[in-house]
Design a protein around this motif. Sequence first.
Motif, PDB file in Angstrom:
ATOM      1  N   ASN A 104       0.843  -1.190   0.000  1.00 27.37           N
ATOM      2  CA  ASN A 104       0.000   0.000   0.000  1.00 27.37           C
ATOM      3  C   ASN A 104       0.881   1.245   0.000  1.00 27.37           C
ATOM      4  O   ASN A 104       1.746   1.390   0.874  1.00 27.37           O
TER       5      ASN A 104
ATOM      6  N   SER B 280      -0.066  -0.938  -4.576  1.00 24.06           N
ATOM      7  CA  SER B 280      -1.469  -0.531  -4.597  1.00 24.06           C
ATOM      8  C   SER B 280      -1.535   0.936  -4.191  1.00 24.06           C
ATOM      9  O   SER B 280      -1.243   1.292  -3.044  1.00 24.06           O
TER      10      SER B 280
ATOM     11  N   ARG C  24      -2.961   3.986  -2.799  1.00 24.37           N
ATOM     12  CA  ARG C  24      -4.069   4.214  -1.879  1.00 24.37           C
ATOM     13  C   ARG C  24      -4.467   5.675  -1.750  1.00 24.37           C
ATOM     14  O   ARG C  24      -5.616   5.971  -1.429  1.00 24.37           O
TER      15      ARG C  24
ATOM     16  N   ARG D 106      -8.837  10.983  -8.446  1.00 17.97           N
ATOM     17  CA  ARG D 106      -9.858   9.947  -8.651  1.00 17.97           C
ATOM     18  C   ARG D 106     -10.535  10.111 -10.012  1.00 17.97           C
ATOM     19  O   ARG D 106     -10.913   9.136 -10.656  1.00 17.97           O
TER      20      ARG D 106
ATOM     21  N   SER E 135      -8.025   1.302 -10.996  1.00 15.81           N
ATOM     22  CA  SER E 135      -7.624  -0.002 -10.462  1.00 15.81           C
ATOM     23  C   SER E 135      -7.301   0.044  -8.979  1.00 15.81           C
ATOM     24  O   SER E 135      -7.342  -0.972  -8.302  1.00 15.81           O
ATOM     25  N   GLY E 136      -6.973   1.213  -8.438  1.00 18.04           N
ATOM     26  CA  GLY E 136      -6.688   1.343  -7.017  1.00 18.04           C
ATOM     27  C   GLY E 136      -7.826   2.038  -6.303  1.00 18.04           C
ATOM     28  O   GLY E 136      -8.605   2.766  -6.920  1.00 18.04           O
ATOM     29  N   PRO E 137      -7.946   1.846  -4.981  1.00 18.38           N
ATOM     30  CA  PRO E 137      -9.081   2.433  -4.260  1.00 18.38           C
ATOM     31  C   PRO E 137      -9.007   3.943  -4.084  1.00 18.38           C
ATOM     32  O   PRO E 137     -10.042   4.595  -3.998  1.00 18.38           O
TER      33      PRO E 137
ATOM     34  N   ASP F 298      -8.387   5.822  -1.553  1.00 17.89           N
ATOM     35  CA  ASP F 298      -9.287   6.103  -0.434  1.00 17.89           C
ATOM     36  C   ASP F 298      -8.590   6.737   0.764  1.00 17.89           C
ATOM     37  O   ASP F 298      -9.181   6.837   1.839  1.00 17.89           O
ATOM     38  N   THR F 299      -7.335   7.173   0.581  1.00 17.39           N
ATOM     39  CA  THR F 299      -6.532   7.547   1.738  1.00 17.39           C
ATOM     40  C   THR F 299      -5.993   8.971   1.659  1.00 17.39           C
ATOM     41  O   THR F 299      -5.425   9.372   0.645  1.00 17.39           O
TER      42      THR F 299
END
Length: 230
Positions: free
Chosen positions: A122, A157, A159, A189, A195-197, A199-200
């Motif tokens: 991550n 990944s 994040r 975003r 492909s990655g979230p 979200d951070t």
Amino acid sequence: MSSIADNIGTVTRRIQKATLKAGRKPDSVHLLAVSKKRAADDLRTAFAAGQRAFGESYVQEALDKMETLADLDTIEWHFIGPIQSNKTRQIANAFDWVHSVDRLKIAQRLDEQRDSALPPLNVCLQVNINNESTKSGCSLDDLTDLADAIEEMPNLSLRGLMAIPDPDQPEAELRSSFRKLANALKKLRQEAPASGPLDTLSMGMSDDLEMAVEEGSTWVRVGTALFGPR
């Protein structure tokens, strides 16, 4: 003098209060205990009090603690310091998260050196949010290109984003810095592959975590308020 367990409770309540005030979900903000230059016994005490995520900045110090605390099988290790090229192999394979990826070369080395048997590492991109000459981090202008490149790396990944704004700037400017990072993540975003979230938001420390939470932080990095002054 307050114990580490008491301090964790106090900081957790601060986070919960700020999260509620901001109208966010109760579990949307996580506490990262900044444990660099702290004794392994202090981390063990924090772990016993329920803390699981710890942030380290010095590779050899962190590796020594990992060996000492190897019996704590649910502990989570985050690298939050500047990354030297000759340390990437150790970082890639010893940590669960890296918050301080600031250039393509480092991302490539982490990807190539991460053991493929491990889950993807991550990573957060460190942003020099105000273009300070003394701070590490990629510029906002370079953010999308770096994110696009990382999305193609199978062992990473992506994040989200991390920043360390100057804590001594006026409150309005500090809030603006946090908001600028949150807006950069929203833009990413929209522009980056999905492909990655993404979200951070890693932002906010002991003295300004409430403001960071109000502006969208999902990880607050707290050291002094947990462990006391060094």
